[in-house]
Design a protein around this motif. Structure first.
Motif, PDB file in Angstrom:
ATOM      1  N   ILE A 147     -28.154 -17.404   7.685  1.00 51.96           N
ATOM      2  CA  ILE A 147     -28.819 -18.556   6.685  1.00 51.96           C
ATOM      3  C   ILE A 147     -27.815 -19.587   6.347  1.00 51.96           C
ATOM      4  CG2 ILE A 147     -30.366 -18.957   4.874  1.00 51.96           C
ATOM      5  CD1 ILE A 147     -31.681 -17.482   7.137  1.00 51.96           C
ATOM      6  N   TYR A 148     -27.955 -20.714   6.267  1.00 55.85           N
ATOM      7  CA  TYR A 148     -26.926 -21.835   5.981  1.00 55.85           C
ATOM      8  C   TYR A 148     -27.666 -22.318   4.676  1.00 55.85           C
ATOM      9  CZ  TYR A 148     -24.490 -26.159   5.552  1.00 55.85           C
ATOM     10  OH  TYR A 148     -23.607 -27.272   5.142  1.00 55.85           O
ATOM     11  N   SER A 187     -15.172 -21.007  14.042  1.00 54.60           N
ATOM     12  CA  SER A 187     -15.909 -21.224  15.280  1.00 54.60           C
ATOM     13  C   SER A 187     -17.406 -21.343  14.703  1.00 54.60           C
ATOM     14  CB  SER A 187     -15.903 -19.946  15.917  1.00 54.60           C
ATOM     15  OG  SER A 187     -16.458 -18.809  14.778  1.00 54.60           O
ATOM     16  N   TYR A 188     -17.385 -21.898  13.272  1.00 50.38           N
ATOM     17  CA  TYR A 188     -18.858 -22.140  12.862  1.00 50.38           C
ATOM     18  C   TYR A 188     -19.243 -23.665  13.060  1.00 50.38           C
ATOM     19  CZ  TYR A 188     -17.867 -17.913   9.905  1.00 50.38           C
ATOM     20  OH  TYR A 188     -17.558 -16.685   9.772  1.00 50.38           O
ATOM     21  N   SER A 189     -20.655 -23.466  13.188  1.00 47.21           N
ATOM     22  CA  SER A 189     -21.216 -24.765  13.477  1.00 47.21           C
ATOM     23  C   SER A 189     -22.838 -24.622  12.621  1.00 47.21           C
ATOM     24  CB  SER A 189     -21.506 -25.027  14.840  1.00 47.21           C
ATOM     25  OG  SER A 189     -21.938 -24.176  15.577  1.00 47.21           O
ATOM     26  N   VAL A 190     -23.249 -25.717  12.491  1.00 44.58           N
ATOM     27  CA  VAL A 190     -24.737 -25.663  11.971  1.00 44.58           C
ATOM     28  C   VAL A 190     -25.636 -26.276  13.033  1.00 44.58           C
ATOM     29  CG1 VAL A 190     -26.555 -26.790  10.080  1.00 44.58           C
ATOM     30  CG2 VAL A 190     -24.123 -26.092   9.493  1.00 44.58           C
ATOM     31  N   ILE A 258     -35.997 -18.790   7.641  1.00 45.34           N
ATOM     32  CA  ILE A 258     -36.612 -19.160   6.186  1.00 45.34           C
ATOM     33  C   ILE A 258     -37.088 -20.600   5.819  1.00 45.34           C
ATOM     34  CG2 ILE A 258     -36.665 -18.255   3.851  1.00 45.34           C
ATOM     35  CD1 ILE A 258     -34.187 -16.667   4.347  1.00 45.34           C
ATOM     36  N   GLY A 259     -37.510 -21.089   6.883  1.00 41.34           N
ATOM     37  CA  GLY A 259     -38.132 -22.374   6.713  1.00 41.34           C
ATOM     38  C   GLY A 259     -37.388 -23.591   6.683  1.00 41.34           C
ATOM     39  N   SER A 260     -35.825 -23.367   6.875  1.00 43.65           N
ATOM     40  CA  SER A 260     -35.226 -24.518   6.513  1.00 43.65           C
ATOM     41  C   SER A 260     -35.161 -25.203   8.221  1.00 43.65           C
ATOM     42  CB  SER A 260     -33.763 -24.035   6.181  1.00 43.65           C
ATOM     43  OG  SER A 260     -32.999 -23.451   7.024  1.00 43.65           O
ATOM     44  N   GLY A 261     -35.122 -24.445   9.099  1.00 41.56           N
ATOM     45  CA  GLY A 261     -34.932 -25.317  10.415  1.00 41.56           C
ATOM     46  C   GLY A 261     -33.494 -25.191  11.030  1.00 41.56           C
ATOM     47  N   ILE A 262     -32.755 -24.888  10.390  1.00 46.21           N
ATOM     48  CA  ILE A 262     -31.297 -24.839  10.793  1.00 46.21           C
ATOM     49  C   ILE A 262     -30.541 -23.262  10.395  1.00 46.21           C
ATOM     50  CG2 ILE A 262     -30.876 -27.387  10.416  1.00 46.21           C
ATOM     51  CD1 ILE A 262     -29.488 -26.657   7.904  1.00 46.21           C
TER      52      ILE A 262
END
Length: 392
Positions: A147-148, A187-190, A258-262
């Motif tokens: 989760i972001y 190595s992280y990306s959204v 959780i509904g955020s889309g990302i």
């Protein structure tokens, strides 16, 4: 965050490494020295050029390499083991006790033959077991997500992510199975959630997005001939009912994001240390199946441990030379090629396994059994004191 190291059947937890220090990478090794740095093995091709460790004074002969590389004196000590191979390792008392203990452990065996047998002959059939252990490290990567919640993203724009083998970690004790999971720095990306394609919601499968379902009472007709007004009271004549799964919305909140889309994606590194073992028993054609040696111990007469061991040569039992050469070549092909595996250490050993065939007489008939291993285990196919049992 906690990381669990799985060693054998136990779990050991390491605390604080994620938020105190990032995993060390090769270019930072000069500034942070550690006795474990460089523990990951180099490519196998470089191992052949490494200097061989000095032998430890363990009192066991080590015989490896080619025959023209070794002085003749190193072969002489093995002849005593060839003589020892033909010597009885158990006494008559030990043999009788072993059979009595074996019979007593079986619910359908009577102990009378073991107690009253007339022992006729004991024949030594001692043999050898060759064992090769190759301690390897395997590194694999896969995509992971979470989760972001906003905030800084350690993306490749900050710095190039290190290659899997550039990350330095503390290895477990040699020849111990272990597994570790680490996020690769930078190595992280959204990205959009793949489940909902960035919508934050997925279509309700119960109503296929319509928000309503056909009334089951009237089968969607809206009428009911059994009622006074010929109108279905369940759907008030509409033929449809409200979908309870999505509450007539037609869509459900995506559980993954959780509904955020990302989601926040990163590359996860899995490091696996494994002790790979090959064993071979010198075939003596004794009638004792080799698989019975799996759980017994013998007398270790040769031990050799290096980064890369060499095949054994000129052993008194020629098949051991063949086993050593074949096993080492098999592990070399299996683990020393490709980019996933690296060999950290190898160890080979030879054990002298005690085996005695005992022949005895009971009620005028001849029978036999085997006593083997340091534990004096017993194997027999024709024990005369068997009885039939049935469960009521």
């Amino acid at each position: 965050m906690e990381k669990e190291l799985l060693i054998g059947d136990e779990s050991h937890t390491s605390y604080g490494t994620d938020h105190l220090h990032a995993p060390r990478v090769a270019q930072d090794a000069s500034s942070d020295s550690s006795p474990f740095e460089g523990a990951s093995a180099p490519p196998y091709e470089l191992l052949d050029n490494r200097p061989i460790d000095e032998e430890e004074d363990s009192g066991k002969e080590v015989l490896c390499g080619s025959s023209d590389q070794l002085p003749h004196e190193e072969h002489e000590g093995l002849h005593s083991h060839l003589t020892e191979r033909n010597i009885l390792s158990v006494s008559e008392y030990d043999v009788k006790e072993a059979l009595l203990r074996f019979a007593a452990s079986k619910c359908c065996y009577r102990t009378a033959p073991a107690k009253g047998m007339n022992l006729q002959k004991l024949t030594p059939l001692n043999t050898y077991r060759y064992r090769l252990e190759t301690f390897t490290e395997t590194r694999e990567t896969y995509s992971a997500s979470g989760i972001y919640n906003g905030g800084f993203v350690d993306s490749p724009a900050v710095a190039p992510p290190p290659a899997p083998w550039e990350i330095m970690v503390d290895p477990p004790p040699l020849f111990t199975d272990c597994e570790m999971h680490l996020p690769i720095p930078h190595s992280y990306s959204v990205e959009n959630c793949p489940n909902c394609k960035g919508r934050g919601a997925i279509m309700c499968q119960s109503c296929k997005g319509a928000g309503k379902k056909k009334c089951s009472a009237c089968d969607g007709t809206g009428t009911n001939t059994q009622e006074d007004y010929n109108v279905c009271s369940w759907c008030a004549g509409t033929g449809d009912n409200r979908c309870s799964s999505c509450r007539s919305n037609g869509w459900l909140k995506c559980r993954r994001c959780i509904g955020s889309g990302i989601l926040l994606f990163h590359t996860e590194l899995t490091i696996t240390w494994k002790n790979n073992v090959l064993e071979r028993i010198a075939d003596i054609d004794s009638g004792l199946p080799n698989h019975h040696f799996k759980d017994v111990a013998g007398k270790e007469i040769l031990s050799d441990e290096h980064f890369s061991v060499y095949p054994i040569v000129d052993f008194p039992e020629p098949s051991i030379d063949d086993y050593s050469r074949a096993c080492i070549e098999q592990h070399k092909i299996q683990f020393a090629s490709g980019s996933l595996h690296r060999i950290l250490k190898q160890k080979q050993a030879i054990e002298l396994l005690p085996v005695t065939k005992a022949e005895y007489e009971w009620k005028g008939k001849l029978y036999s059994f085997y006593v083997f291993g340091n534990e004096n285990q017993v194997y027999t196919k024709d024990y005369p004191g068997k009885c039939c049992c049935s469960l009521m």
